[in-house]
Design an enzyme around this catalytic site. Structure first.
Site, PDB file in Angstrom:
ATOM      1  N   ALA A 268      -5.236   7.569  -6.563  1.00  0.00           N
ATOM      2  CA  ALA A 268      -5.355   7.941  -5.074  1.00  0.00           C
ATOM      3  C   ALA A 268      -4.201   7.320  -4.689  1.00  0.00           C
ATOM      4  CB  ALA A 268      -6.458   7.101  -4.665  1.00  0.00           C
ATOM      5  N   GLU A 270      -2.274   5.672  -0.908  1.00  0.00           N
ATOM      6  CA  GLU A 270      -2.550   4.906   0.608  1.00  0.00           C
ATOM      7  C   GLU A 270      -1.913   5.299   1.564  1.00  0.00           C
ATOM      8  OE1 GLU A 270      -0.812   3.603  -2.406  1.00  0.00           O
ATOM      9  OE2 GLU A 270       0.954   2.494  -1.696  1.00  0.00           O
ATOM     10  N   GLU A 304      -6.972   1.222  -1.888  1.00  0.00           N
ATOM     11  CA  GLU A 304      -6.134   1.982  -1.160  1.00  0.00           C
ATOM     12  C   GLU A 304      -6.249   1.682   0.244  1.00  0.00           C
ATOM     13  OE1 GLU A 304      -4.193   3.829  -2.828  1.00  0.00           O
ATOM     14  OE2 GLU A 304      -5.326   4.008  -4.530  1.00  0.00           O
TER      15      GLU A 304
HETATM   16  N1  0A1 Z   1       0.270   3.935  -4.761  1.00  0.00           N
HETATM   17  C1  0A1 Z   1      -0.827   4.419  -5.433  1.00  0.00           C
HETATM   18  C2  0A1 Z   1      -0.395   4.931  -6.774  1.00  0.00           C
HETATM   19  C3  0A1 Z   1       0.384   6.175  -6.820  1.00  0.00           C
HETATM   20  C4  0A1 Z   1       1.500   6.342  -7.427  1.00  0.00           C
HETATM   21  C5  0A1 Z   1       2.210   7.723  -7.231  1.00  0.00           C
HETATM   22  C6  0A1 Z   1       1.663   8.391  -7.192  1.00  0.00           C
HETATM   23  O1  0A1 Z   1       2.208   9.830  -7.419  1.00  0.00           O
HETATM   24  C7  0A1 Z   1       1.600  10.786  -7.949  1.00  0.00           C
HETATM   25  C8  0A1 Z   1       0.269   8.513  -6.606  1.00  0.00           C
HETATM   26  C9  0A1 Z   1      -0.378   7.342  -6.685  1.00  0.00           C
HETATM   27  C10 0A1 Z   1      -1.932   3.280  -5.783  1.00  0.00           C
HETATM   28  O2  0A1 Z   1      -1.473   2.134  -6.091  1.00  0.00           O
HETATM   29  O3  0A1 Z   1      -2.986   3.565  -5.597  1.00  0.00           O
HETATM   30 ZN    ZN Z   2      -1.920   0.461  -5.364  1.00  0.00          ZN
END
Ligand code: 0A1
Ligand code: ZN
Length: 880
Positions: A268, A270, A304
């Site tokens: 997911a 954020e 998230e």
């Molecule tokens: N920041 C999100 C994780 C995430 C990282 C990269 C992405 O690209 C496909 C998608 C999500 C988390 O920590 O939930």
């Molecule tokens: Zn995260």
């Protein structure tokens, strides 16, 4: 020539941006094959010094037009390529740049930037996806205020969403199109931008914040699936309340939205005010989801949401600081789950995951520090080390300071850095400031890779009534880090006597909250007034992510299993007993011998199973032996996955045989006729019921298989049905084939349930599985274009099925590599992640090691592979 140039990005090369962007106005005209994107950027030089050229990032972009302060730019004054827009001599003053690009969401198979998930338009911009939408300073320290206008065919996309609050909407006169305008007043980096357009159903609720503000909560799902979003909504409200109570954090916009999409690279995302979710972490009902699914949904929804403060309000200065938001947010979501459920059970579950994934990563070629110093492809650093070990590091800060000072440090962090793009140093400084202590040695947790080893010897002096612990710590070498410095290790401990914990007093220093602080390679701690020879209970609650080496007799472990006041260490004591039996049996099996049994371990298990005061979820965890990955890591070299599997199965079978009556009785007793509830207590009963079933069936007795078959048939919820199917899947009998067919027939129209069917078949530990999985890649329910399908079938084969992925003929390696090479040209991120399955190849016995290396070399030699895949394969092969 490789199609993507290798690049190395170093933390030490960080420089602030030459240009800043104050506001961004985006205007999207959605169209499947040609979406027009107009971006108006208000730019300004970041310094009064030398004028710098303006270099904007792009990725696969087509420029349509470019204007500066309203005037089209002459072609000679800029250069636009698909991955860069350079204006060599921009005015050295604030100006407006208007960029028009056109993108093709339907053809976007990388699922980064603007793409179509089924019929829904959506975006994914972390880490570097925004540059696939428009040319931009795509780095997290460039923070701007965004206004987003979206226009689309009303019939194709009646719902139009973006970050922030809705400020206008209406029809586009003279067309069949409509529009919506969203404004996000909070400055943010572009990786938090999001947009959604589609035909979606809305589940609505609201939340009153601690200061009395009303927040609208909207969860968008595929029409018809609204009921399945109710648990996610409930989790969201509980998470919002918890963040107010535990951290004083209140939500800040008028609306919070979650959209579930069917094609997503990760769990997911954020995005400010508009979280986008892999639908698997939103949709659940008793009939479609297991207890584990419910628990994951609760955790991911919370994770998230918590990012709103730890990630969005305070973001990362650069991608090296990824753990600043991820480790901290993992810690926060783990604490939330612990408060919602059982703290001991959560902690054991989190540590099991940490050991089976992070410890394994840390022991292999992909080991890296929680804050890496260098990367080739940032997508490959969304790792268990950054996330889970990053969470452990925050937990250790709390252990060292205690809850009150920890909270003060967090409060200071939120006030001091709100609205900023911060660093790990700035985060840690907040705790140093509130506690007036020096955290410079502690920073090694962020910079040194590898799991510290802590070796302890003990000495009791019955005359002096003293007890001494001699403790040595070391950190093994990891890629690029041959030598290490000592760490700060908070070691929570107890000394257990016949009647429970003995009072703790150190001779020469204060002992706070039952924690000794290790800082030197070798240290001794002398406890005084120790009236009897105690049994040491060390690293209670897993206070530090270390490997503990403590020579302790089996009898003492059994005593701790029965008596330790720390539930984590009760569980750990049984694990330690099981682990020594398992590793010994692996060695025996490799010499051609037969595994032995351990009556003492069985007694310990029987006592715990019989103890009605214990939570069922806890008992279930005690009855679950260490994972294959964990056993392999413990052995460390010359690993034979078949022997590991056989040793583990024989322990399960022995347990099933020795404790048969009690297991059968518990299996019955845990079942209820009450309607399904996903709460922790009911889930714990089912967990115990289903562990009992699995142990009974491990004996291969007809009665036990019959039990599983009957449970499959009569189950009124997915947890029990799936558990029975999993148990049946381990046994090559007609019941298995029948149940698998039945399962497909029941759930054929439901992709998330069919994922379970795919994953379960891919995990069958039998030689025929490779052909089964190969055949399933041609099944109509499977698609290489959907990451959930790929992870379920291929990911499960490569990462869960240790014996068949590691077939001695190398066919498992070749199969996975071929598929990932094919996937790489479409979705390199997912391909690279699954190729991570090779990370333990060096620890294998020579035959498999050679085969794995040959496959890795073959992949590395393909000239057209992506940067993502090349980075993983090259690091996996490198010998340093
Ligand atoms: N920041 C999100 C994780 C995430 C990282 C990269 C992405 O690209 C496909 C998608 C999500 C988390 O920590 O939930
Ligand atoms: Zn995260």
């Amino acid at each position: 020539m490789r199609t993507e140039e290798p690049r190395t990005v170093r933390l030490t090369d960080y420089r602030p941006p030459d240009w800043l962007i104050d506001t961004v106005e985006l205007d999207f005209s959605l169209d499947a094959a040609a979406t027009k994107v107009r971006a108006k950027l208000q730019l300004k030089p970041n310094s009064t010094g030398t004028p710098a050229p303006l270099v904007l990032d792009g990725d696969d972009l087509k420029l349509v037009s470019l204007a500066l302060d309203g005037q089209p730019l002459p072609a000679a004054s800029f250069v636009a390529t698909p991955d860069k827009l350079t204006i060599a001599q921009p005015p050295h003053r604030p100006f407006q740049l208007e960029i028009e690009t056109v993108v093709d969401p339907a053809a976007n198979s990388k699922l980064m930037g603007l793409y179509k998930a089924g019929a829904t338009y959506c975006t994914q911009c972390e880490a570097e996806g925004f540059r696939r939408i428009t040319y931009f300073l795509d780095r997290p320290d460039v923070m701007a205020v965004y206004t987003t206008r979206i226009e689309a065919e009303t019939s194709e996309a009646p719902i139009l969403l973006a970050n922030g609050n809705l400020v206008a909407q209406g029809e586009v006169p003279g067309t069949t199109r409509h529009f919506a305008v969203w404004h996000d007043p909070f400055k943010k980096p572009c990786y938090l931008f999001a947009l959604v357009g589609g035909k979606l159903a809305r589940v609505a609720d609201s939340f009153t914040t601690m200061s009395g503000r009303q927040v609208a909560l909207h969860i968008y799902v595929e029409p018809g699936k609204e009921e399945r979003a109710l648990y996610a909504m409930d989790s969201l409200k509980r998470a919002m309340r918890w963040d107010e109570e535990a951290f004083g954090r209140e939500y800040d916009l008028d609306i919070f939205m979650i959209v579930a999409v069917s094609a997503f690279n990760m769990g997911a995302m954020e995005n400010k005010g508009l979280n986008i979710f892999n639908d698997k972490y939103v949709l659940a009902s008793a009939a479609t989801a297991t207890d584990a699914d419910f628990a994951h949904i609760e955790a991911v929804i919370a994770h998230e949401y918590f990012h709103n403060w730890t990630g969005d309000r305070i973001t990362c200065r650069d991608w090296f600081q990824l753990c600043l938001k991820e480790g901290l947010t993992v810690f926060r979501d783990q604490e939330f789950s612990a408060d919602q459920r059982s703290r001991a059970v959560e902690r054991i579950g989190d540590v099991r995951t940490l050991r089976s994934h992070q410890f394994v990563e840390d022991a292999g070629p992909l080991a890296h520090p929680v804050r890496p110093a260098l990367y080739h492809e940032i997508n490959n650093f969304y790792t268990t080390t950054v996330y889970d070990k990053g969470g452990e590091v925050v937990r250790m800060i709390k252990a060292l300071l205690g809850p009150a000072l920890f909270r003060q440090g967090m409060d200071l962090y939120f006030t001091r850095h709100d609205g900023e793009a911060a660093t790990v140093e700035q985060f840690v400084q907040c705790f140093a400031d509130v506690s007036r202590s020096d955290f410079s040695q502690f920073m090694r947790w962020y910079t040194q890779a590898g799991t510290p080893e802590v070796a302890v010897t003990t000495h009791y002096d019955a005359d002096a009534k003293t007890y001494r612990l001699d403790i040595a710590q070391s950190v093994p070498p990891t890629p690029g880090q041959p030598t290490k410095q000592p760490m700060v290790i908070p070691l929570a401990l107890g000394l257990v006597g016949k009647n429970g914990d003995l009072p703790l007093a150190l001779r020469d220093r204060p002992l706070e909250r039952g924690i000794v602080e290790l800082t030197q390679p070798n240290q001794s701690f002398v406890f005084t007034g120790v009236a009897e020879r105690p049994i040491p209970s060390l690293n209670r609650g897993f206070s530090a992510p270390i490997k503990l080496k403590l020579p302790i007799e089996a009898g003492d472990l059994r005593f701790l299993a029965a008596q330790d006041s720390d539930p984590f260490n009760r569980w750990q004591a049984v694990q330690s007993l099981a682990m020594s039996l398992l590793t010994a049996n692996v060695a025996t099996l490799r010499r051609g011998g037969t595994p032995r049994e351990d009556a003492g371990l069985m007694d310990a298990l029987a006592a715990i199973l019989a103890d009605a005061r214990l939570e069922p979820a806890f008992v279930a965890l005690v009855l679950t032996p260490p994972s294959e990955a964990d056993i392999a890591r413990e052995i460390g070299h010359e690993v034979d996955p078949d022997a590991v599997f056989t040793a583990r199965r024989s322990l399960r079978a022995a347990t099933g045989a020795r404790l048969g009556a009690a297991l059968g009785e518990t299996h019955e007793r845990m079942r209820t006729s009450a309607p399904y509830q996903p709460d922790a207590q009911s889930a714990g009963r089912r967990a115990l019921q289903n562990v009992c079933l699995d142990l009974l069936a491990a004996t291969r007795a007809d009665e036990a298989i019959g039990r599983a078959d009957a449970q499959y048939e009569s189950a009124d919820n997915m947890t029990d049905r799936m558990a029975a199917l999993e148990t049946l899947s381990q046994h090559d009998r007609p019941e298995r084939a029948r149940a698998l067919e039945d399962f497909y027939r029941r759930y054929a129209g439901d992709p998330l349930i069919i994922d379970k069917w795919l994953a379960l078949q891919a995990a069958i530990p039998e030689p025929a599985t490779l052909e089964r999985v190969r055949a399933l890649t041609a099944h109509p329910a499977f698609s290489m274009a959907n990451p959930n399908r790929v992870r379920s079938l291929i990911g499960s084969f490569a990462l869960v099925n240790h014996t068949q992925f590691n077939r001695v003929d190398g066919a498992g390696y070749e199969f996975v590599a071929d598929l990932m090479l094919a996937l790489d040209s479409k979705n390199p991120q997912v391909a690279a992640r699954i190729m991570g399955a090779f990370r333990s190849w060096r620890a294998l016995e020579p035959l498999r090691r050679e085969r794995a290396a040959a496959t890795l070399r073959r992949v590395a030699s393909v000239p057209t592979i992506s940067r993502d895949l090349h980075d993983i394969v090259a690091r996996t092969l490198a010998d340093n």
